[in-house]
Design an enzyme around this catalytic site. Structure first.
Site, mmCIF file in Angstrom:
data_model
loop_
_atom_site.group_PDB
_atom_site.id
_atom_site.type_symbol
_atom_site.label_atom_id
_atom_site.label_comp_id
_atom_site.label_asym_id
_atom_site.label_seq_id
_atom_site.Cartn_x
_atom_site.Cartn_y
_atom_site.Cartn_z
ATOM 1 N N GLU A 24 1.787 8.151 -7.444
ATOM 2 C CA GLU A 24 1.258 9.315 -6.714
ATOM 3 C C GLU A 24 1.763 10.554 -7.418
ATOM 4 O OE1 GLU A 24 1.769 9.424 -2.289
ATOM 5 O OE2 GLU A 24 2.595 7.432 -2.664
ATOM 6 N N HIS A 30 -1.728 -0.173 -9.675
ATOM 7 C CA HIS A 30 -2.428 -1.070 -8.727
ATOM 8 C C HIS A 30 -2.969 -2.312 -9.446
ATOM 9 C CE1 HIS A 30 -5.362 -1.496 -5.074
ATOM 10 N NE2 HIS A 30 -4.457 -2.452 -5.120
ATOM 11 N N ALA A 51 -3.274 -7.546 -8.134
ATOM 12 C CA ALA A 51 -4.251 -8.647 -8.085
ATOM 13 C C ALA A 51 -5.056 -8.726 -9.376
ATOM 14 C CB ALA A 51 -5.179 -8.442 -6.900
ATOM 15 N N ARG A 107 0.850 -1.187 0.000
ATOM 16 C CA ARG A 107 0.000 0.000 0.000
ATOM 17 C C ARG A 107 0.888 1.240 0.000
ATOM 18 N NH1 ARG A 107 -3.520 -2.723 -1.428
ATOM 19 N NH2 ARG A 107 -5.610 -3.009 -0.553
HETATM 20 N N1 NAD Z 1 -0.987 -4.588 -5.061
HETATM 21 C C1 NAD Z 1 -2.067 -5.296 -4.885
HETATM 22 O O1 NAD Z 1 -2.952 -5.334 -5.735
HETATM 23 C C2 NAD Z 1 -2.247 -6.094 -3.626
HETATM 24 C C3 NAD Z 1 -2.856 -7.349 -3.708
HETATM 25 C C4 NAD Z 1 -3.013 -8.074 -2.522
HETATM 26 C C5 NAD Z 1 -2.589 -7.543 -1.316
HETATM 27 N N2 NAD Z 1 -2.019 -6.316 -1.288
HETATM 28 C C6 NAD Z 1 -1.555 -5.751 -0.010
HETATM 29 O O2 NAD Z 1 -0.644 -6.663 0.577
HETATM 30 C C7 NAD Z 1 -0.930 -6.786 1.953
HETATM 31 C C8 NAD Z 1 -0.507 -8.168 2.420
HETATM 32 O O3 NAD Z 1 -1.340 -9.144 1.834
HETATM 33 P P1 NAD Z 1 -1.324 -10.669 2.339
HETATM 34 O O4 NAD Z 1 -2.379 -11.361 1.566
HETATM 35 O O5 NAD Z 1 0.050 -11.222 2.342
HETATM 36 O O6 NAD Z 1 -1.808 -10.453 3.857
HETATM 37 P P2 NAD Z 1 -1.528 -11.374 5.113
HETATM 38 O O7 NAD Z 1 -2.444 -10.909 6.163
HETATM 39 O O8 NAD Z 1 -1.544 -12.809 4.744
HETATM 40 O O9 NAD Z 1 -0.023 -11.014 5.530
HETATM 41 C C9 NAD Z 1 0.358 -9.786 6.070
HETATM 42 C C10 NAD Z 1 1.541 -10.025 6.998
HETATM 43 O O10 NAD Z 1 2.034 -8.763 7.437
HETATM 44 C C11 NAD Z 1 2.479 -8.947 8.776
HETATM 45 N N3 NAD Z 1 2.638 -7.685 9.475
HETATM 46 C C12 NAD Z 1 1.717 -6.973 10.198
HETATM 47 N N4 NAD Z 1 2.316 -5.883 10.739
HETATM 48 C C13 NAD Z 1 3.611 -5.916 10.348
HETATM 49 C C14 NAD Z 1 4.731 -5.063 10.598
HETATM 50 N N5 NAD Z 1 4.628 -3.965 11.341
HETATM 51 N N6 NAD Z 1 5.918 -5.396 10.033
HETATM 52 C C15 NAD Z 1 6.042 -6.498 9.277
HETATM 53 N N7 NAD Z 1 5.030 -7.350 9.020
HETATM 54 C C16 NAD Z 1 3.828 -7.053 9.554
HETATM 55 C C17 NAD Z 1 1.403 -9.843 9.391
HETATM 56 O O11 NAD Z 1 1.894 -10.465 10.583
HETATM 57 C C18 NAD Z 1 1.175 -10.822 8.255
HETATM 58 O O12 NAD Z 1 2.023 -11.962 8.380
HETATM 59 C C19 NAD Z 1 -2.443 -6.517 2.053
HETATM 60 O O13 NAD Z 1 -2.803 -6.045 3.323
HETATM 61 C C20 NAD Z 1 -2.679 -5.495 0.969
HETATM 62 O O14 NAD Z 1 -2.540 -4.197 1.502
HETATM 63 C C21 NAD Z 1 -1.845 -5.578 -2.403
HETATM 64 O O1 2HG Z 2 -9.114 -5.560 -5.976
HETATM 65 C C1 2HG Z 2 -8.036 -5.237 -6.455
HETATM 66 O O2 2HG Z 2 -7.831 -5.112 -7.656
HETATM 67 C C2 2HG Z 2 -6.827 -4.987 -5.558
HETATM 68 C C3 2HG Z 2 -6.776 -5.878 -4.375
HETATM 69 C C4 2HG Z 2 -5.573 -5.682 -3.487
HETATM 70 O O3 2HG Z 2 -5.171 -4.388 -3.334
HETATM 71 C C5 2HG Z 2 -5.802 -6.363 -2.163
HETATM 72 O O4 2HG Z 2 -5.582 -5.737 -1.126
HETATM 73 O O5 2HG Z 2 -6.174 -7.544 -2.181
#
Ligand code: NAD
Ligand code: 2HG
Length: 390
Positions: A260, A274, A277, A233
């Site tokens: 940004e 973005h 996913a 994010r």
């Molecule tokens: N770019 C995209 O389209 C996209 C897609 C999916 C997810 N994401 C982002 O990626 C993030 C992670 O996704 P995920 O599916 O792996 O989630 P997840 O919940 O499986 O994993 C997140 C991990 O971060 C850890 N965490 C929490 N606070 C922390 C800190 N201060 N320092 C280090 N680690 C910490 C948690 O313990 C957890 O293991 C989501 O919250 C989302 O914001 C972005």
């Molecule tokens: O819906 C999307 O395209 C983005 C999802 C992604 O940011 C997530 O947090 O899973």
């Protein structure tokens, strides 16, 4: 008919899980029972009184006012892991784009479109290709911040590429720890991670504790040619600090899924819109998981993968069910059960779970309490919502 409001385009495969003889799905409704969304920024005042649950087809829930939902007894669901592979594959691409002159080389080749002589073109390409040389990933060190669904898959992929992988995750769950390769070296603090890695990739949620986590001080401790990947994010990174570090030569590259104003065009950035996913597979997986979870909640009161409510499930028996959310304070269950007992309503089965400030009960009863009794339960100090499921 259950009314489901969609606030983003949700994959048809997911919507098909909600049969049309019982579910109406539309992007506009005055009294929806549930909301299905992706990245739509939801404000508390935009959540109608009728909403019982909200499902995010994706991982991050920073676009949903979770605390306000908890106050109102609304479970917020997400779909952990459902898009992890899509993000992992994009990270592999980002690592390659950051280490080789791929984008620059492609742009250069585009400038030659008016050349007609093949031999002359080949001579030129062989002369110029030195400008697009890069480095291999094998043997380099990748730091993974956040070792959940995505981080652990990225760590595995990087190990496969021959990288050394170090991980930082102070909140690692037991489930994630089981999933993690023993070849990932655990690092106890971010400064140490930043000082040792050639590449760092962020895979943690944006929370109060992680907003601006990657700041000026941390960037000052990194290797000068560090390539920082942010597909988590925008808010986790202090963008102004990143721009300064890039301009001052203290950071090698910033590769991110969150463009940004002010960042676009800064040298040594690669920005995507973005799309972490954005694959058919991930969109289908997320939508199916979100729809299944909201359906089970609406029909049976069961809760799986909620970010603010406890996980809870009870097999359906051939009897009505009460689903009651209340504040997690003493005597709640006793008060509710005594109101049922006063009316001679037999409890067939029940389960009660709590999480932080919220408790949630599924109570199977021999008969549906009358409206007056339901109102008495709702009036118990601390009860937030009461639903009857037939
Ligand atoms: N770019 C995209 O389209 C996209 C897609 C999916 C997810 N994401 C982002 O990626 C993030 C992670 O996704 P995920 O599916 O792996 O989630 P997840 O919940 O499986 O994993 C997140 C991990 O971060 C850890 N965490 C929490 N606070 C922390 C800190 N201060 N320092 C280090 N680690 C910490 C948690 O313990 C957890 O293991 C989501 O919250 C989302 O914001 C972005
Ligand atoms: O819906 C999307 O395209 C983005 C999802 C992604 O940011 C997530 O947090 O899973």
């Amino acid at each position: 008919m259950h009314k489901i409001l969609t606030l983003n385009q949700i994959s048809v495969k997911g919507l098909e899980r909600l049969p049309r003889d019982h579910y109406e799905i539309a992007s506009e409704f005055t009294h929806p029972e549930a909301i299905l969304l992706r990245s739509h920024k939801l404000q508390p005042e935009d959540i109608p009184e009728s909403v019982l649950g909200i499902a995010r087809a994706g991982a991050g829930v920073n676009n949903i006012p979770v605390a306000a939902c908890t106050e109102r007894g609304i479970p917020v669901f997400n779909t952990p892991g459902a898009n992890a592979n899509a993000v992992k594959e994009l990270i592999i691409a980002a690592l390659c784009l950051g280490s080789r002159g791929i984008l620059q080389g492609v742009q250069y080749v585009d400038t030659l479109k008016d050349m007609t002589d093949k031999a002359e073109m080949n001579t030129l390409l062989e002369k110029e290709k030195k400008n697009y040389k890069g480095n291999e990933l094998a043997g380099k060190t990748l730091g993974v911040v956040g070792l959940g669904a995505i981080g652990s898959m990225v760590a595995d992929a990087a190990l496969e590429l021959g990288m050394t992988v170090k991980g930082y995750d102070p909140a690692l769950s037991v489930e994630s720890a089981w999933r993690l390769s023993s070849n990932v070296e655990r690092v106890e603090n971010l400064n140490s991670l930043f000082s040792k890695c050639d590449y760092i990739t962020l895979h943690l949620p944006v929370l109060d504790a992680t907003r601006g986590l990657i700041n000026r001080e941390l960037l000052a401790s990194c290797k000068k040619d560090l390539r920082l990947l942010n597909f988590a994010r925008a808010e986790i990174v202090d963008t102004a600090a990143v721009i300064s570090a890039l301009n001052d030569g203290d950071l090698g590259q910033y590769i991110a899924d969150f463009p940004e104003p002010g960042l676009i065009g800064v040298p040594n950035t690669i920005l995507t819109p973005h799309i972490g996913a954005s694959t058919d597979e991930a969109e289908d997986n997320c939508a199916v998981m979100a729809a299944d979870q909201i359906k089970d909640f609406i029909e049976n009161g069961n809760i799986k993968n909620s970010v603010n409510f406890p996980t809870i499930a009870m097999e359906r028996a051939d009897c009505p069910r009460l689903a009651i959310a209340n504040r997690n304070i003493p005597k709640m269950l006793g008060n509710i059960l005594s109101l049922l007992a006063d009316e001679d309503i037999n409890v067939v089965d029940m389960i009660n779970k709590s999480r932080d400030d919220i408790a949630y009960n599924l109570i199977d009863v021999a008969q549906v309490p009358c409206d007056e009794v339901l109102k008495k339960i709702l009036d118990v100090e601390g009860v937030i919502t009461v639903r009857v499921l037939n």
